[in-house]
Design an enzyme around this catalytic site. Structure first.
Site, PDB file in Angstrom:
ATOM      1  N   LYS A  13      43.900  37.681  46.149  1.00 19.62           N
ATOM      2  CA  LYS A  13      44.437  38.303  44.931  1.00 19.62           C
ATOM      3  C   LYS A  13      44.533  39.833  45.063  1.00 19.62           C
ATOM      4  CE  LYS A  13      41.149  36.747  42.256  1.00 19.62           C
ATOM      5  NZ  LYS A  13      40.209  36.000  43.121  1.00 19.62           N
ATOM      6  N   ARG A  88      36.454  34.907  34.404  1.00 21.91           N
ATOM      7  CA  ARG A  88      35.869  33.984  35.375  1.00 21.91           C
ATOM      8  C   ARG A  88      35.199  32.806  34.684  1.00 21.91           C
ATOM      9  NH1 ARG A  88      35.009  38.022  39.938  1.00 21.91           N
ATOM     10  NH2 ARG A  88      35.655  36.819  41.719  1.00 21.91           N
ATOM     11  N   ARG A 122      36.812  40.006  55.874  1.00 22.79           N
ATOM     12  CA  ARG A 122      37.277  41.077  54.977  1.00 22.79           C
ATOM     13  C   ARG A 122      36.471  42.360  55.181  1.00 22.79           C
ATOM     14  NH1 ARG A 122      37.925  40.051  48.631  1.00 22.79           N
ATOM     15  NH2 ARG A 122      35.684  39.743  48.587  1.00 22.79           N
ATOM     16  N   ARG A 155      31.277  43.858  52.620  1.00 24.03           N
ATOM     17  CA  ARG A 155      30.522  43.768  51.371  1.00 24.03           C
ATOM     18  C   ARG A 155      29.332  42.828  51.528  1.00 24.03           C
ATOM     19  NH1 ARG A 155      35.042  42.394  47.017  1.00 24.03           N
ATOM     20  NH2 ARG A 155      33.338  41.040  46.381  1.00 24.03           N
ATOM     21  N   ARG A 166      28.996  32.138  45.768  1.00 20.74           N
ATOM     22  CA  ARG A 166      30.107  32.553  44.912  1.00 20.74           C
ATOM     23  C   ARG A 166      31.119  31.419  44.772  1.00 20.74           C
ATOM     24  NH1 ARG A 166      32.119  37.215  48.191  1.00 20.74           N
ATOM     25  NH2 ARG A 166      33.561  37.752  46.546  1.00 20.74           N
TER      26      ARG A 166
HETATM   27  P1  AMP Z   1      34.944  40.294  43.361  1.00 19.86           P
HETATM   28  O1  AMP Z   1      35.167  41.661  43.887  1.00 19.86           O
HETATM   29  O2  AMP Z   1      36.012  39.863  42.386  1.00 19.86           O
HETATM   30  O3  AMP Z   1      34.727  39.280  44.445  1.00 19.86           O
HETATM   31  O4  AMP Z   1      33.598  40.343  42.497  1.00 19.86           O
HETATM   32  C1  AMP Z   1      32.376  40.751  43.074  1.00 19.86           C
HETATM   33  C2  AMP Z   1      31.211  40.327  42.211  1.00 19.86           C
HETATM   34  O5  AMP Z   1      31.320  40.936  40.907  1.00 19.86           O
HETATM   35  C3  AMP Z   1      31.113  38.850  41.904  1.00 19.86           C
HETATM   36  O6  AMP Z   1      30.487  38.125  42.941  1.00 19.86           O
HETATM   37  C4  AMP Z   1      30.242  38.874  40.646  1.00 19.86           C
HETATM   38  O7  AMP Z   1      28.912  39.186  40.960  1.00 19.86           O
HETATM   39  C5  AMP Z   1      30.822  40.058  39.924  1.00 19.86           C
HETATM   40  N1  AMP Z   1      31.954  39.671  39.055  1.00 19.86           N
HETATM   41  C6  AMP Z   1      33.270  39.787  39.338  1.00 19.86           C
HETATM   42  N2  AMP Z   1      34.030  39.369  38.324  1.00 19.86           N
HETATM   43  C7  AMP Z   1      33.170  38.979  37.351  1.00 19.86           C
HETATM   44  C8  AMP Z   1      33.333  38.454  36.038  1.00 19.86           C
HETATM   45  N3  AMP Z   1      34.544  38.221  35.504  1.00 19.86           N
HETATM   46  N4  AMP Z   1      32.212  38.155  35.334  1.00 19.86           N
HETATM   47  C9  AMP Z   1      31.002  38.384  35.827  1.00 19.86           C
HETATM   48  N5  AMP Z   1      30.780  38.869  37.065  1.00 19.86           N
HETATM   49  C10 AMP Z   1      31.839  39.166  37.829  1.00 19.86           C
END
Ligand code: AMP
Length: 222
Positions: A13, A88, A122, A155, A166
């Site tokens: 995305k 989410r 990544r 990361r 995740r």
């Molecule tokens: P991402 O960069 O989208 O992979 O998000 C990294 C981390 O941020 C995730 O593993 C969660 O810990 C947190 N996170 C991302 N989006 C959300 C969300 N909508 N609600 C709660 N935690 C989130």
């Protein structure tokens, strides 16, 4: 154009949004990036967020919503946004409806093998958050961001243990959103199994077709 990009972590995305944001002149609003920014600032809120993000858990809804609301009040979102990583959960989807109207939800899907491969390769820029992949989308110079010269890093939540966690949260909590948005008539699906560097891939073109149509519809209404 208020667009939600839906799909599991690693489906690409962020990479697609990076390509599209300048074409449509709307920002890529990635809640994960907003969290990491807050974490880097060393604020109290950032430290709280880190407890969840670094272990692959979801940040509590009230915090996520607060961070998102603040971002969506910025001027650059006045013509719309590409929202990545939010909602989410069903609760978050309902909360989002109270803040803003969503025009379209683009759902990208790929097999689990493809996703794990993408996530483990990544690399993210520490400074500007631009995304690379060691195999599919490498920077010109290893470990260095092409755009700002920042250091690229893996990361903490892109290591195998956190990836598995995740993904299991995604299947349990986020996948129900597919049906939710389908029923509302907002969902469009795109097969994201091929990498965008593969000449047979039409992920970007398919997304552009959707966004072009949406733009036309909106112009006709105004
Ligand atoms: P991402 O960069 O989208 O992979 O998000 C990294 C981390 O941020 C995730 O593993 C969660 O810990 C947190 N996170 C991302 N989006 C959300 C969300 N909508 N609600 C709660 N935690 C989130």
């Amino acid at each position: 154009m208020n667009v939600v990009l839906l799909g599991s972590q690693g489906v690409g995305k962020g990479t697609y949004a990076q390509r599209l944001k300048d074409i449509y002149k709307i920002p890529h609003v990635a809640i994960g990036d907003l969290f990491r920014e807050e974490m880097r600032s060393g604020s109290k809120l950032g430290n709280k967020i880190a407890e969840f993000v670094n272990t692959g858990k979801l940040v509590p809804d009230d915090i996520a919503l607060e961070v998102l609301k603040k971002r969506l009040t910025k001027k650059d979102t006045k013509n719309g946004f590409l929202l990545d990583g939010f909602p989410r959960t069903l609760d978050q989807a309902k909360a989002l409806e109270k803040i803003t109207k969503i025009d379209k939800v683009i759902y990208y899907h790929a097999s689990e093998d493809v996703i794990v491969d993408r996530l483990s390769g990544r690399r993210t820029c520490r400074k500007c958050a631009h995304i690379y992949h060691i195999k599919f989308l490498p920077p010109k110079k290893e470990g260095v961001c092409d755009i700002c010269g920042g250091e690229l890093y893996q990361r903490e939540d892109d290591y195998p243990e956190a990836i598995r966690k995740r993904l299991s949260i995604y299947y349990k909590k986020t996948a129900p959103l597919i049906d939710y948005y389908k029923k509302k008539g907002l969902l469009v699906e795109i097969d994201a199994n091929l990498n965008i560097s593969d000449p047979r891939s039409h992920i970007i073109k398919d997304t552009q077709d959707i966004l072009d149509r949406l733009k036309q519809e909106k112009q006709m209404k105004n």
